[in-house]
Design an enzyme around this catalytic site. Sequence first.
Site, PDB file in Angstrom:
ATOM      1  N   GLU A 249      -8.174  -4.063  -4.575  1.00 57.84           N
ATOM      2  CA  GLU A 249      -8.076  -5.323  -3.895  1.00 57.84           C
ATOM      3  C   GLU A 249      -9.234  -5.921  -3.736  1.00 57.84           C
ATOM      4  OE1 GLU A 249      -6.372  -6.122   0.858  1.00 57.84           O
ATOM      5  OE2 GLU A 249      -7.674  -4.388   0.379  1.00 57.84           O
TER       6      GLU A 249
ATOM      7  N   ASP B 199      -7.663   0.264  -2.310  1.00 62.56           N
ATOM      8  CA  ASP B 199      -7.641  -0.733  -1.152  1.00 62.56           C
ATOM      9  C   ASP B 199      -8.976  -1.173  -0.960  1.00 62.56           C
ATOM     10  OD1 ASP B 199      -6.544  -1.538   1.379  1.00 62.56           O
ATOM     11  OD2 ASP B 199      -7.929  -0.131   2.388  1.00 62.56           O
TER      12      ASP B 199
ATOM     13  N   ASN C 222      15.073   5.247   4.791  1.00 60.04           N
ATOM     14  CA  ASN C 222      14.946   6.875   5.226  1.00 60.04           C
ATOM     15  C   ASN C 222      15.892   7.770   4.706  1.00 60.04           C
ATOM     16  OD1 ASN C 222      14.375   9.194   6.836  1.00 60.04           O
ATOM     17  ND2 ASN C 222      15.285   8.125   9.135  1.00 60.04           N
TER      18      ASN C 222
HETATM   19 CA    CA Z   1      12.490   9.961   7.326  1.00 55.76          CA
END
Ligand code: CA
Length: 625
Positions: free
Chosen positions: A366, A337, A145
């Site tokens: 994938e 994907d 983060n």
């Molecule tokens: Ca954040």
Amino acid sequence: MNKFGRKQSRKNAFIKKITLFLFFMTLTINAQIDKIEPPFWYAGMHNPSLQIMFYGKDIAKYEVSVSNETKIVDIKKTENPNYIFVTIDTKNTPVTDLLFSFKNKNKIVFNRKYSIKQRRENSAQRKSFDASDMLYLIMPDRFANGNPSNDSNKATVEKHNRDLPGGRHGGDIQGIINNLDYISSLGATAIWSTPLCEDNDAAYSYHTYAQSDVYKIDPRYGTNEDYVRLASEMHKKDLKLIMDYVTNHWGIEHWMMKDLPTKDWIHQFENFTQTNHKRSTISDTNASKIDTQICLDGWFVSSMPDLNQANPLVLNYLKQNAIWWIEYADLDGFRVDTYNYSDPKGIAEWTKAVTDEYPNFNIVGEIWMHNQAQMAYWQKDSKIGAIQNYNSNLPSVMDFTLHDALETVFNEDDGTWDKGMTKIYDNFANDFLYPNPDNILVFAENHDTSRFNELYNNDIKKYQMAMALLATVRGIPQLYYGTEIGMRGEKNKGDADIRQDFPGGWIGDESNAFLKEGRTEGQNQYYDFTSKLFNWRKTNEAVHFGKMTHYIPENNVYVYFRYTNSKTVMVVMNNSNDNHTIKTNRFQENIKTHKTGKDILTEASYDLSNEITIAGKSVLILELQ
Ligand code: CA
């Protein structure tokens, strides 16, 4: 002022009022264009045809024209009057701002500017990732983060809640940028991040595979500009950025789902119909039509409407969106994907459109199959695909059969018959099926599987064997974030367990595994081994593109060579619990005149003239000298 003057002044005031009224009317009408996609484009693209989607209330009732010498070659209206698809020929369009005019009865009602921008130098010839790279796979919400101020956002429903295993934990683009040196220190040369475009689902949006706006980075990860900055910061450090692209589905919260351009934009059923996940039905000559149809058209889950790539408007939208991101964000590759859940013809066209624009661009799909023939079917120019006149155009597939083997082999100590290293040997014995074995992704786990360290209960010897294998066999190795510090996670406990937060990614975390001093002794053991191995791999071209020769495993000991004209690497992997001594004369066709082999892990030198002894559950990576 005389009478005439007063009259004139009133008239002027009246004209002013009318002009103002018309101006505000134009603004009001203008505001009814809610979306223009792609939002801008580039001059000098290989495919000069550009289909622009204008979306707004009753937009289809206007006649459209465009300024400059640019020609409109096609206008498509659908059953929904809120869409108009305008195709222009940009062949001779310079870098400029075009002006689109929307007319009613030949009178311009409003105009819209549309930018045709300058491409980066050599954009079309951009290099991509290949077997000389190592990919580091990140789930951005769970990695780091870097910007706590964007954890929740007014525009998106799900708010930050790190206590919820399946909630939004706050990881973001800035968190990746902050840790590029850490990623680089592992010997990784590329990052595959799971999707970053907006996913406005009310819950479980952190995985971001149910996207609600494919032209916009999710505000909880950052902005479009942050994503471009990520690519640029990575390029400064010789790292490549691989975008996770989803062709098969969008999220139910995608803005278009609320007002579909055409009923068949997505596959619709009377009742919710889920895909049966049986992709083998696509090539299976014995498959029933209904099974194949449900495989391809059924929804992945109820929150992910299945896109209809057989509709040319949908297909074109997806092609242009993909190309737009490459050009805009300066991307180095795609991971696609659920590649073979898409319409087979449509996805092959999509892939060709991307590689026609960027001939060196690598795309790994994938292809989650448990059989080499079925995986090889999907690689570009496959002879197996050709049996059914099919060519996906997909440059790279994933070695899921190797993954399957890696999940169990290191617990198979005796290695009799098809057990232990024989499973690994058998995997590569099928390489003749692949048109391009060097362009296959090899991995021990990803964000959808149990973590390797869980399966093997943090047995570092088994980890070392697996990583040594990935670093030295053909193909492109991929590492899943956190494995390099021994992180665990079990698929059966739910996805959140295999997607835990990287320790140290959040302010206030108990430990910080991004730093040597923040890691435990055990974590450092994992990290040091991984870093040493993959940094060595960067420098040895024999394990990038060299040929491979392998020998039938004996006593659960597997020996193989990777070699070019000038370099030879010999790998000896002992998966039994006992020490074994191997006679080197069996390997004479590869050892040739080499006298010694230097183990790149321990720096120990091995005499190749007679025999080599190797401890149980260990690996030697010998550079022959
Ligand atoms: Ca954040």
